[in-house]
Design an enzyme around this catalytic site. Structure first.
Site, short mmCIF file in Angstrom:
data_model
loop_
_atom_site.label_atom_id
_atom_site.label_comp_id
_atom_site.label_asym_id
_atom_site.label_seq_id
_atom_site.Cartn_x
_atom_site.Cartn_y
_atom_site.Cartn_z
N GLU A 1 -2.95 -4.75 -3.30
CA GLU A 1 -3.43 -5.63 -4.37
C GLU A 1 -3.38 -4.93 -5.71
O GLU A 1 -2.94 -5.50 -6.72
CB GLU A 1 -4.87 -6.09 -4.07
CG GLU A 1 -5.02 -6.89 -2.79
CD GLU A 1 -5.28 -6.04 -1.56
OE1 GLU A 1 -5.88 -6.58 -0.62
OE2 GLU A 1 -4.90 -4.85 -1.52
N ASN B 1 0.84 -1.19 0.00
CA ASN B 1 0.00 0.00 0.00
C ASN B 1 0.88 1.24 0.00
O ASN B 1 1.96 1.27 0.59
CB ASN B 1 -1.00 0.00 1.16
CG ASN B 1 -0.37 0.00 2.54
OD1 ASN B 1 0.58 -0.72 2.81
ND2 ASN B 1 -0.93 0.79 3.44
N CYS C 1 -10.75 -3.64 -3.71
CA CYS C 1 -9.78 -4.65 -4.17
C CYS C 1 -10.48 -5.96 -4.49
O CYS C 1 -10.05 -6.69 -5.38
CB CYS C 1 -8.69 -4.85 -3.12
SG CYS C 1 -7.52 -3.48 -3.13
N CYS D 1 -3.89 0.60 -2.85
CA CYS D 1 -3.85 -0.63 -2.07
C CYS D 1 -2.77 -1.57 -2.62
O CYS D 1 -2.40 -1.50 -3.80
CB CYS D 1 -5.20 -1.33 -2.13
SG CYS D 1 -6.54 -0.43 -1.32
N GLU E 1 0.29 5.22 0.66
CA GLU E 1 -0.66 6.23 1.10
C GLU E 1 -0.34 7.60 0.52
O GLU E 1 0.77 7.87 0.05
CB GLU E 1 -0.66 6.32 2.63
CG GLU E 1 -1.24 5.08 3.29
CD GLU E 1 -1.28 5.17 4.80
OE1 GLU E 1 -1.90 4.29 5.40
OE2 GLU E 1 -0.71 6.11 5.39
N CYS F 1 -10.01 -5.03 0.88
CA CYS F 1 -11.14 -4.10 0.98
C CYS F 1 -12.13 -4.39 -0.16
O CYS F 1 -11.84 -5.16 -1.08
CB CYS F 1 -10.63 -2.66 0.92
SG CYS F 1 -10.04 -2.14 -0.71
#
Length: 122
Positions: A54, A41, A84, A52, A43, A81
């Site tokens: 993935e 990830n 994803c 993310c 940010e 999430c």
């Protein structure tokens, strides 16, 4: 295979860029030919722009020329999430494993994680 990929993801999570949440996530995408891509990830201060793990791993696979149906399995450090789950579904991933809060490893198909998914009309 599921334990191995989750453990590789856990090792890779130290490379996540998570200065705001300090929640480090990593994903390892294994292609049907055995090639692996790592994603973490990343940010951003404008939080909706965060990427993310993935998506990062799948994006790396796509950049190398792979397409939906080319992924054999994914190992993730945490449950994916909702967004994803749609990515995993669209890439038709047959085996998705992640570490549950209780320490066990869960394994699902993309359809199992996102039943009755939205599909682009043909």
């Amino acid at each position: 295979m599921s334990d191995e990929l989750v453990e590789k993801a856990e090792a890779a999570a130290v490379h996540a860029y998570a200065p705001y949440s300090n929640y480090r996530v990593a994903a390892i995408v294994r292609m049907t030919d055995g090639t692996e891509f790592t994603g973490v990830n990343v940010e951003n201060a404008a939080y909706p722009l965060t990427q993310c793990a993935e998506k990062t791993a799948i994006g790396a696979a796509a950049s190398a020329g792979y397409r939906p149906g080319d992924v054999a399995a994914v190992g993730i450090t945490a449950s994916p999430c909702g967004g994803c789950r749609q990515w995993l579904y669209e890439w038709r991933i047959p085996e998705i494993s992640f570490r549950r809060d209780d320490g066990t490893i869960a394994t699902y198909t993309a359809e199992g994680l996102l039943p009755d998914s939205w599909n682009l009309p043909q």
